[in-house]
Enzyme design. Sequence first.
Site, PDB file in Angstrom:
ATOM      1  N   GLY A 104       0.832  -1.197   0.000  1.00  0.00           N
ATOM      2  CA  GLY A 104       0.000   0.000   0.000  1.00  0.00           C
ATOM      3  C   GLY A 104       0.864   1.243   0.000  1.00  0.00           C
ATOM      4  N   GLY A 105       0.320   2.308   0.576  1.00  0.00           N
ATOM      5  CA  GLY A 105       1.057   3.571   0.616  1.00  0.00           C
ATOM      6  C   GLY A 105       2.351   3.486   1.403  1.00  0.00           C
ATOM      7  N   GLY A 116      24.688  12.426 -28.829  1.00  0.00           N
ATOM      8  CA  GLY A 116      24.098  12.913 -27.583  1.00  0.00           C
ATOM      9  C   GLY A 116      24.635  12.147 -26.390  1.00  0.00           C
ATOM     10  N   ALA A 117      24.888  10.860 -26.605  1.00  0.00           N
ATOM     11  CA  ALA A 117      25.388  10.049 -25.494  1.00  0.00           C
ATOM     12  C   ALA A 117      26.774  10.526 -25.058  1.00  0.00           C
ATOM     13  CB  ALA A 117      25.423   8.579 -25.895  1.00  0.00           C
TER      14      ALA A 117
END
Length: 511
Positions: free
Chosen positions: A172-173, A407-408
């Site tokens: 859960g949370g 870009g790398a």
Amino acid sequence: MSIQTEKVRELVERRAKARLGGGEKKIETQHAKGKLTARERIEALLDPGSFEEFDMFVTHRCTNFGMDASHIDGDGVVTGRGTIDGRIVYLFAQDFTVNGGSLSKTMSEKICKVMDMAAANGAPFIGLNDSGGARIQEGIDALAGYGEIFERNILSSGVVPQISGIFGPCAGGAVYSPALTDFTVMVKNTSYMFLTGPAVVKQVTGEEVSQEDLGGASVHASKSGVTHFAAENEQEGIATIKKLLSFLPQNNMETAPEKPTADPVNRMDDSLNEIIPDNPNKSYDMYGVIRSIVDDADFFEVHKDFARNIIVGFAHLNGRSVGVVANQPDMLAGVLDINASRKAARFVRFCDAFNIPLLTLVDVPGFLCGTQQEYGAIITNGAKLLYAYGEATVPKVTVTLRKSYGGAHIVMSCKQLRGDVNYAWPTANIAVMGAEGAVDVLYAKETPEAKAEKVKEYNDLFMNPYQAASKGYIEDVIEPRNTRFRVIRAFESLEGKRQGIPAKKHDNLPL
Ligand code: HXC
């Protein structure tokens, strides 16, 4: 017996009772599941005799559903401080033997107290989770308790290291506190993390899945990346937390402790002069390179099984803690994809927040292309790594071993992202793209023979480190066997580095 003696005896008895938590039967059940108790975990984690417990006699205040009939001292969590390798830490360990370790308002208050103390005193904070989640009988009070914890996780982020051990259920949370911390360690087969368990999943989606396959340690270590470490058992999980801490400073105002080494600074490794295969499409093992460079070949890997095309982890260089980021040519040719970018970005940001210098080893053919990556937002995710390197002000030393394209190339700690010292091996190819791809773009209509000629021309012109060196984009071309010495000396020259970023409320990292 004097009144005082009687009161001391009562204290001893009350303590002994509190230490039993939910009682011997529940402890047996815990052991039968292959799990340690909260106190056994703390004992294994801390230096002997160093634990100082707080709030042992705290009890819950709930009166719903008959809860007022049962109060167990400590209320399902053991909190306090102690030392690991002589260094102070603040911690909690949830006690599953008391109401399944479920979180009451008072439990959250105990946890918040140690979180506040960790932040105020500049010491790491460790949470050992083993809990059924919000204490159902307390309703909204338990949720408020989680909110208080999350807020502290956020405020302490980048101030003191926060480490979560997941040693049982975490659902859960409740999963969001570990998710907000810096590192998560899970234990295979006895721990799991998910928002909703298998029963709810089946109800909502019809999908049938086991607890382990939905949110077990192996799944989160390899598929989601939610956990950084998947230990075989609790002892290994605890050893992992200890080892991790040995590379980290106590807080963001300090540097990590030094680890003396007998490994010579100028140790050469001739095998590095022969490690790069002649065929650019052949791979080699980056782990060997890392171990050859760092002290005593001791590399502590983070996120080992997740996005294995990039390697991140801690090591020492002449005794000083460094973060290592390296492309792994052995896995998907070392390409940068969504997960690799996320993994490395988070690691780079952690190192920068905690004054840990960064060593980057580059052999990257580019970003992975295709619809799967584009639809998954490789643009935004790749930008995370770019952002992380560009904002990092810790000393940054980069060595390009082979490919560094497009870009790398920029993303992997290039000079223009305020890289401090950038070296290349003679085998480095620092270029916009690989030769075949470039020629296909520029000479699409040419014959294969003409294209081959152009590929050769492109290779001769660009496929080397000297174009970059001639423009000052790298500081030097170095002999591979001498890499250890050169990077140690580079980091030593950067010890006094002071660099800032413009004043702002906070940044806006692409998320
Ligand atoms: C109160 C709880 C509890 C809970 C377990 N117990 N979870 N008590 N609140 N959330 C109690 C059980 O009643 C039992 O009490 C004891 O702890 C041990 O639990 P068992 O079920 O016997 O253990 P086990 O078989 O190992 O199963 C563990 C479990 C299961 C899988 C965690 O207990 C379970 O499903 N619990 C509920 C999980 C859940 O739905 N939690 C709420 C989620 S909502 P006795 O007296 O018999 O020993 C949530 C919101 C958080 O957490 C939001 C944060 C923002």
